[in-house]
Design a protein around this motif. Structure first.
Motif, PDB file in Angstrom:
ATOM      1  N   PRO A  78       0.829  -1.213   0.000  1.00 61.97           N
ATOM      2  CA  PRO A  78       0.000   0.000   0.000  1.00 61.97           C
ATOM      3  C   PRO A  78       0.863   1.263   0.000  1.00 61.97           C
ATOM      4  O   PRO A  78       1.848   1.362   0.740  1.00 61.97           O
ATOM      5  N   GLU A  79       0.476   2.221  -0.838  1.00 61.78           N
ATOM      6  CA  GLU A  79       1.177   3.496  -0.918  1.00 61.78           C
ATOM      7  C   GLU A  79       0.670   4.422   0.188  1.00 61.78           C
ATOM      8  O   GLU A  79      -0.538   4.500   0.448  1.00 61.78           O
ATOM      9  N   PRO A  80       1.583   5.156   0.853  1.00 57.82           N
ATOM     10  CA  PRO A  80       1.135   6.049   1.922  1.00 57.82           C
ATOM     11  C   PRO A  80       0.518   7.327   1.363  1.00 57.82           C
ATOM     12  O   PRO A  80       0.780   7.729   0.221  1.00 57.82           O
ATOM     13  N   VAL A  81      -0.287   7.976   2.187  1.00 58.01           N
ATOM     14  CA  VAL A  81      -0.772   9.317   1.869  1.00 58.01           C
ATOM     15  C   VAL A  81       0.297  10.292   2.352  1.00 58.01           C
ATOM     16  O   VAL A  81       0.553  10.415   3.550  1.00 58.01           O
ATOM     17  N   LEU A  82       0.931  10.991   1.439  1.00 58.51           N
ATOM     18  CA  LEU A  82       2.119  11.787   1.762  1.00 58.51           C
ATOM     19  C   LEU A  82       1.761  13.125   2.397  1.00 58.51           C
ATOM     20  O   LEU A  82       2.529  13.656   3.197  1.00 58.51           O
ATOM     21  N   GLY A  83       0.653  13.719   2.029  1.00 52.63           N
ATOM     22  CA  GLY A  83       0.266  14.989   2.631  1.00 52.63           C
ATOM     23  C   GLY A  83       1.251  16.101   2.318  1.00 52.63           C
ATOM     24  O   GLY A  83       1.414  16.517   1.169  1.00 52.63           O
ATOM     25  N   HIS A  84       1.963  16.563   3.339  1.00 47.03           N
ATOM     26  CA  HIS A  84       2.855  17.717   3.196  1.00 47.03           C
ATOM     27  C   HIS A  84       4.283  17.320   2.839  1.00 47.03           C
ATOM     28  O   HIS A  84       5.105  18.198   2.580  1.00 47.03           O
ATOM     29  N   SER A  85       4.587  16.051   2.794  1.00 45.27           N
ATOM     30  CA  SER A  85       5.984  15.636   2.661  1.00 45.27           C
ATOM     31  C   SER A  85       6.223  14.925   1.326  1.00 45.27           C
ATOM     32  O   SER A  85       5.288  14.549   0.614  1.00 45.27           O
ATOM     33  N   ASP A  86       7.511  14.745   1.008  1.00 45.73           N
ATOM     34  CA  ASP A  86       7.969  13.915  -0.109  1.00 45.73           C
ATOM     35  C   ASP A  86       7.322  14.288  -1.446  1.00 45.73           C
ATOM     36  O   ASP A  86       6.850  13.416  -2.192  1.00 45.73           O
ATOM     37  N   TYR A  87       7.326  15.572  -1.766  1.00 43.41           N
ATOM     38  CA  TYR A  87       6.831  15.972  -3.077  1.00 43.41           C
ATOM     39  C   TYR A  87       7.738  15.457  -4.187  1.00 43.41           C
ATOM     40  O   TYR A  87       7.282  15.221  -5.306  1.00 43.41           O
ATOM     41  N   GLN A  88       9.044  15.284  -3.892  1.00 46.30           N
ATOM     42  CA  GLN A  88       9.957  14.796  -4.917  1.00 46.30           C
ATOM     43  C   GLN A  88       9.633  13.373  -5.342  1.00 46.30           C
ATOM     44  O   GLN A  88      10.077  12.922  -6.406  1.00 46.30           O
ATOM     45  N   ALA A  89       8.875  12.625  -4.516  1.00 44.91           N
ATOM     46  CA  ALA A  89       8.521  11.249  -4.868  1.00 44.91           C
ATOM     47  C   ALA A  89       7.499  11.183  -5.998  1.00 44.91           C
ATOM     48  O   ALA A  89       7.331  10.121  -6.615  1.00 44.91           O
ATOM     49  N   ASP A  90       6.826  12.285  -6.261  1.00 41.46           N
ATOM     50  CA  ASP A  90       5.840  12.312  -7.337  1.00 41.46           C
ATOM     51  C   ASP A  90       6.552  12.545  -8.669  1.00 41.46           C
ATOM     52  O   ASP A  90       7.366  13.465  -8.788  1.00 41.46           O
ATOM     53  N   PRO A  91       6.288  11.732  -9.704  1.00 40.86           N
ATOM     54  CA  PRO A  91       6.947  11.948 -11.009  1.00 40.86           C
ATOM     55  C   PRO A  91       6.700  13.337 -11.584  1.00 40.86           C
ATOM     56  O   PRO A  91       7.492  13.828 -12.389  1.00 40.86           O
ATOM     57  N   VAL A  92       5.618  13.970 -11.168  1.00 43.49           N
ATOM     58  CA  VAL A  92       5.314  15.311 -11.673  1.00 43.49           C
ATOM     59  C   VAL A  92       6.414  16.293 -11.276  1.00 43.49           C
ATOM     60  O   VAL A  92       6.703  17.242 -12.014  1.00 43.49           O
ATOM     61  N   PHE A  93       7.050  16.070 -10.138  1.00 44.46           N
ATOM     62  CA  PHE A  93       8.080  16.995  -9.677  1.00 44.46           C
ATOM     63  C   PHE A  93       9.222  17.072 -10.691  1.00 44.46           C
ATOM     64  O   PHE A  93       9.643  18.168 -11.092  1.00 44.46           O
ATOM     65  N   ALA A  94       9.755  15.931 -11.114  1.00 43.44           N
ATOM     66  CA  ALA A  94      10.853  15.930 -12.073  1.00 43.44           C
ATOM     67  C   ALA A  94      10.421  16.519 -13.412  1.00 43.44           C
ATOM     68  O   ALA A  94      11.196  17.225 -14.076  1.00 43.44           O
ATOM     69  N   GLN A  95       9.184  16.262 -13.820  1.00 45.10           N
ATOM     70  CA  GLN A  95       8.697  16.818 -15.080  1.00 45.10           C
ATOM     71  C   GLN A  95       8.655  18.342 -15.025  1.00 45.10           C
ATOM     72  O   GLN A  95       9.088  19.031 -15.967  1.00 45.10           O
ATOM     73  N   GLU A  96       8.137  18.877 -13.945  1.00 47.47           N
ATOM     74  CA  GLU A  96       8.019  20.334 -13.849  1.00 47.47           C
ATOM     75  C   GLU A  96       9.386  20.991 -13.713  1.00 47.47           C
ATOM     76  O   GLU A  96       9.615  22.078 -14.258  1.00 47.47           O
ATOM     77  N   ARG A  97      10.291  20.371 -12.999  1.00 49.22           N
ATOM     78  CA  ARG A  97      11.637  20.936 -12.878  1.00 49.22           C
ATOM     79  C   ARG A  97      12.326  20.977 -14.237  1.00 49.22           C
ATOM     80  O   ARG A  97      12.956  21.980 -14.603  1.00 49.22           O
ATOM     81  N   ALA A  98      12.209  19.906 -15.015  1.00 44.83           N
ATOM     82  CA  ALA A  98      12.812  19.884 -16.346  1.00 44.83           C
ATOM     83  C   ALA A  98      12.184  20.936 -17.254  1.00 44.83           C
ATOM     84  O   ALA A  98      12.877  21.595 -18.044  1.00 44.83           O
ATOM     85  N   ALA A  99      10.856  21.120 -17.143  1.00 38.77           N
ATOM     86  CA  ALA A  99      10.192  22.120 -17.974  1.00 38.77           C
ATOM     87  C   ALA A  99      10.649  23.530 -17.622  1.00 38.77           C
ATOM     88  O   ALA A  99      10.803  24.382 -18.501  1.00 38.77           O
ATOM     89  N   LEU A 100      10.875  23.783 -16.328  1.00 40.26           N
ATOM     90  CA  LEU A 100      11.373  25.099 -15.931  1.00 40.26           C
ATOM     91  C   LEU A 100      12.763  25.356 -16.503  1.00 40.26           C
ATOM     92  O   LEU A 100      13.071  26.461 -16.986  1.00 40.26           O
ATOM     93  N   LEU A 101      13.628  24.356 -16.455  1.00 44.43           N
ATOM     94  CA  LEU A 101      14.980  24.524 -16.994  1.00 44.43           C
ATOM     95  C   LEU A 101      14.943  24.765 -18.498  1.00 44.43           C
ATOM     96  O   LEU A 101      15.742  25.541 -19.048  1.00 44.43           O
ATOM     97  N   GLU A 102      14.018  24.126 -19.185  1.00 45.67           N
ATOM     98  CA  GLU A 102      13.921  24.327 -20.623  1.00 45.67           C
ATOM     99  C   GLU A 102      13.480  25.741 -20.966  1.00 45.67           C
ATOM    100  O   GLU A 102      13.845  26.288 -22.013  1.00 45.67           O
ATOM    101  N   ARG A 103      12.713  26.332 -20.094  1.00 40.61           N
ATOM    102  CA  ARG A 103      12.198  27.677 -20.381  1.00 40.61           C
ATOM    103  C   ARG A 103      13.217  28.765 -20.076  1.00 40.61           C
ATOM    104  O   ARG A 103      13.065  29.894 -20.522  1.00 40.61           O
ATOM    105  N   LEU A 104      14.227  28.443 -19.283  1.00 37.98           N
ATOM    106  CA  LEU A 104      15.244  29.439 -18.977  1.00 37.98           C
ATOM    107  C   LEU A 104      16.131  29.654 -20.193  1.00 37.98           C
ATOM    108  O   LEU A 104      16.618  28.707 -20.799  1.00 37.98           O
TER     109      LEU A 104
END
Length: 794
Positions: free
Chosen positions: A741-767
């Protein structure tokens, strides 16, 4: 993420500067590596890298597919060594300092803004007087005057033998006992002055990096329009994170106020004695000390009211006459009062109690009047520029100021009540039944008696919140099932997710609860002052002769309240002691300071130090230095409170540096908490300006997060900022890819979500590389805070 609007992509290196949030994440956890190397900084706050990334700039070919990870760790600023656990006893000072920054946003109301700041500073001054008066009540009144003057009390305590009136020693005269006992509150005031001066040097004395003053401040402001002024937001001004002059002035004034409060207790009893009988000491000496005491109090009030914060420039000057001579003069007057009280008066006998009740009543009435005036000013400011998201229609500051006064009353009353119970043995102070001493001021017993009443009144809104949460859970359950599209949903799993989401939404109910608590505290406090002034007796005696039910309720409220107020103070002491010995408990208490001490000390100089005055210059200097040296791209990635620090640091950057910086926030309270509670600094105008001033910004949030939330800027501010709500948990039940079972992360471990890496890469591309015309255009995004300087334009 919207598509990139500019091209080509920069060929320089990319850096991800990670900033942790509350709780103090270690650099090893941030970089996901047990081995880290400190790149720059000290043991208090520093920047770390993995060992293999230390020379990353010399090998850019290794980092074409990923940014260079770098972690800024500031946890030791709030949860370091054990002595910082004692900051818990300064909680009322921290709370009143928060009230200073909660004023509503307003347009072109400099006088009202200055009046708001002045009222908050006066309430803060009253808290210093209240704390000192409480220590004087314990040391001078209960111990030296009452217990040492009653043989039945002093004979039971050997450590009071040399002060006992029955012993007839040199110290047995009441004036000499008072002069000796005055050392305790004097030492406390001196300790607070020392800690304030020491913490300023350690935390807040970091001047901004030379040459990084934003270009927007160098140019003259644009002409006024009916909409906004072209001025920089307050958090981006050169002097916002460096308030040396104000802190030094307030430290001198509060130190002098503490010494003058002790002087009033010492000199008052001796002066009244000399006026009432003919003795060896001329009464004119006592009158002269009282006149000087009143003059000193007026000077202290003038110093507090005269000047607030100055943020348009780096104000590094000091008012040396005030800083040097005001506390020293007050201390000299205290010494003269002690010598006057210690003059031999052989026939003088201490009876009853010192007239400290009058001081407590005056301070309490002054606090109530100042809070009411503050509420009037806040409403006036809010009506000028109403913002729907502002908490309590602009009354958040007055409500928090009332909470600070209540906390101060609980702590001071708790000390007096517990010491009185300890000295009085089996008796009940103030009740006159087998009591050895008269006890603490009557007002403290009345204030303690309203605590059970307040708790009973809060039961109803508490039940309403419970019922509302239960209904929200039932409403969210079908939405959760629809979101995960499970063929056979698990009722328990669905209820768990719905319950966490509903509980996280309770954060938005905090303003209403605070308003109820503050309003009830103000009304009950006024009733306590009225009852003490009218009856002159504790509630249990004041209700004698009424109906048996009223008598029993009054006695029960007095005894229960006395126990509760003492218990509350003991809880503070126990938490501080445990945190002093236990690092994990110290880290938990540090979370409180992560939120409460973000703001500079603008109202109370004895509040815990502001870590942001060290952290924000650190981050701004690192971003400026790295981008200037490498001409590379930088993403500053902030979680929770770290996102607030990141945004504040971005506001401090020059235009050229901002063009190379992208902002990534997640679990961010920047709008949900700061935007609603501090609208003059994180309101919609300021956040829109931040979005336009930084190259690009992305904010991630979850519905299960009780702290982070949306930024709510909308499309009118350019490309959308918010991304969410992110799915939490990522997987509803067991799958082949996720067998557990996957835990409910709430306020923690945002980096565990694949969306985090996607958004970081998109920001770097826009710079993209900074073009010459961007420096002049970027100032457009800094339009905000049209009201000018907050409460301090001099």
């Amino acid at each position: 993420m919207p598509p990139a609007t500019q091209a080509p992509q920069s060929e320089g290196p990319a850096l991800e500067l990670l900033v942790h949030g509350v709780g103090g994440t270690t650099p090893q956890e941030m970089l996901v590596d047990p081995r880290t190397v400190r790149v720059t900084g000290d043991s208090t706050a520093a920047i770390y890298r993995r060992p293999g990334d230390v020379d990353a700039e010399a090998h850019p070919e290794r980092y074409r597919e990923r940014p260079i990870p770098e972690a800024y760790c500031w946890s030791n600023l709030t949860s370091g060594n054990g002595s910082r656990a004692l900051w818990l006893l300064l909680l009322p000072f921290m709370v009143i300092n928060l009230a200073h920054w909660m004023r509503p946003a307003a347009t072109r109301r400099p006088r009202a803004i200055r009046l708001y700041g002045m009222l908050v500073r006066l309430i803060a001054l009253s808290l210093t007087v209240l704390l000192t008066a409480a220590v004087c009540e314990v040391a001078l009144d209960l111990t030296a005057w009452q217990c040492a003057g009653v043989p039945d009390c002093s004979d039971q305590r050997s450590w009071l033998g040399f002060l006992s009136a029955s012993q007839g020693g040199w110290w047995s005269q009441p004036g000499r006992r008072l002069a000796l006992a005055a050392l305790a509150p004097t030492a406390l005031v001196g300790l607070l002055w020392y800690l304030s001066n020491r913490t300023w040097s350690a935390y807040e004395s970091q001047r901004p990096l030379t040459g990084t003053v934003p270009e927007d401040d160098a140019a003259p402001p644009a002409p006024e329009t009916d909409a906004v002024h072209a001025v920089r937001p307050a958090l981006g001004r050169p002097g916002f994170w460096y308030g040396r002059r104000l802190v030094a002035r307030l430290r001198a004034a509060h130190t002098a106020a503490g010494f003058l409060t002790v002087t009033a207790f010492v000199a008052g009893a001796a002066a009244r004695r000399d006026r009432s009988v003919t003795g060896p000491v001329p009464a004119v000496f006592g009158r002269l000390i009282e006149v000087l005491l009143v003059a000193g109090a007026l000077v202290v009030i003038w110093v507090v009211c005269r000047r607030g914060r100055s943020e348009r420039r780096l104000d590094n000057r000091l008012d040396r006459a005030v800083v040097t001579y005001l506390p020293a003069t007050a201390l000299v007057l205290l010494v003269l009062a002690a010598l006057h009280a210690a003059w031999s008066r052989p026939a003088w006998i201490s009876a009853g109690a010192l007239p400290g009740d009058v001081m407590f009543r005056v301070v309490t009435l002054a606090q109530g009047a100042l809070v009411v005036l503050l509420a009037v000013v806040s409403l006036n400011l809010y009506r000028r520029s109403p913002e729907p998201r502002t908490v309590m229609r602009g009354l958040g500051g007055p409500a928090v100021a009332m909470l600070a006064c209540a906390l101060g009353g609980v702590m001071t009353g708790g000390v007096a009540q517990r010491v009185a119970d300890w000295l009085d043995g089996p008796g009940s102070p103030g009740m006159g039944r087998s009591a050895l001493i008269e006890g603490p001021p009557v007002l403290l017993s009345w204030q303690a008696s309203v605590i059970p009443v307040l708790l009973v009144l809060l039961v109803i809104p508490g039940l309403v919140l419970v019922l509302r949460t239960y209904r929200a859970v039932r409403r969210l359950e079908p939405l959760v099932d629809a979101e995960y599209e499970e063929e056979r949903p698990d009722a328990a799993r669905t209820r768990q997710i719905a319950r966490i989401r509903a509980t996280a939404a309770l954060t938005d109910s905090a303003p209403g609860m605070l308003g109820l608590v503050s309003g009830a505290t103000l009304l009950l406090g006024a009733g306590a002052v009225g009852g003490a002034w009218a009856s002159g007796q504790v509630p249990g005696l004041a209700m004698d002769g009424s109906s048996p039910f009223v008598e029993s309720v009054a006695e029960a409220a007095q005894s229960t309240g006395s126990w509760l107020v003492g218990f509350g103070f003991l809880v503070f002491v126990a938490c501080g002691r445990r945190a002093y010995r236990d690092a994990s408990a110290r880290r938990t208490i540090g979370i409180l300071w992560d939120v409460g001490t973000f703001w500079p000390r603008a109202a109370h100089p004895f509040a815990p130090p502001c870590y942001a005055e060290r952290a924000v210059p650190d981050l701004a200097s690192r971003m400026c230095g790295w981008t200037a040296r490498t001409r590379g791209r930088l993403v500053i990635s902030g979680h929770s409170q770290g996102s607030v620090l990141a945004a504040s640091a971005v506001w401090q950057l020059p235009a050229e540096t901002r063009g190379r910086v992208a902002l990534l926030t997640y679990g961010s309270p920047i709008e949900r908490l700061y935007g609603r509670w501090f609208p003059a600094y994180f309101g919609p105008v300021q956040l829109h300006g931040l979005r336009k001033s930084v190259h690009c910004w992305r904010n991630l949030w979850r519905a299960t997060d009780p702290i982070g939330g949306e930024v709510r800027l909308g499309d009118e501010s350019g490309p959308e900022v918010d991304r969410g709500p992110l799915r939490d948990p990522l997987v509803y039940g067991r799958t082949p890819e996720h067998p557990l079972p996957e835990p409910v992360l709430g306020h923690s471990d945002y980096q565990a979500d694949p969306v985090f890496a996607q958004e970081r890469a998109a920001l770097l591309e826009r710079l993209v590389p900074v073009l010459p015309h961007q420096a002049s255009d970027s100032g457009q995004g800094l339009r905000g805070v049209p009201e000018g300087l907050p409460d301090t334009a001099e």
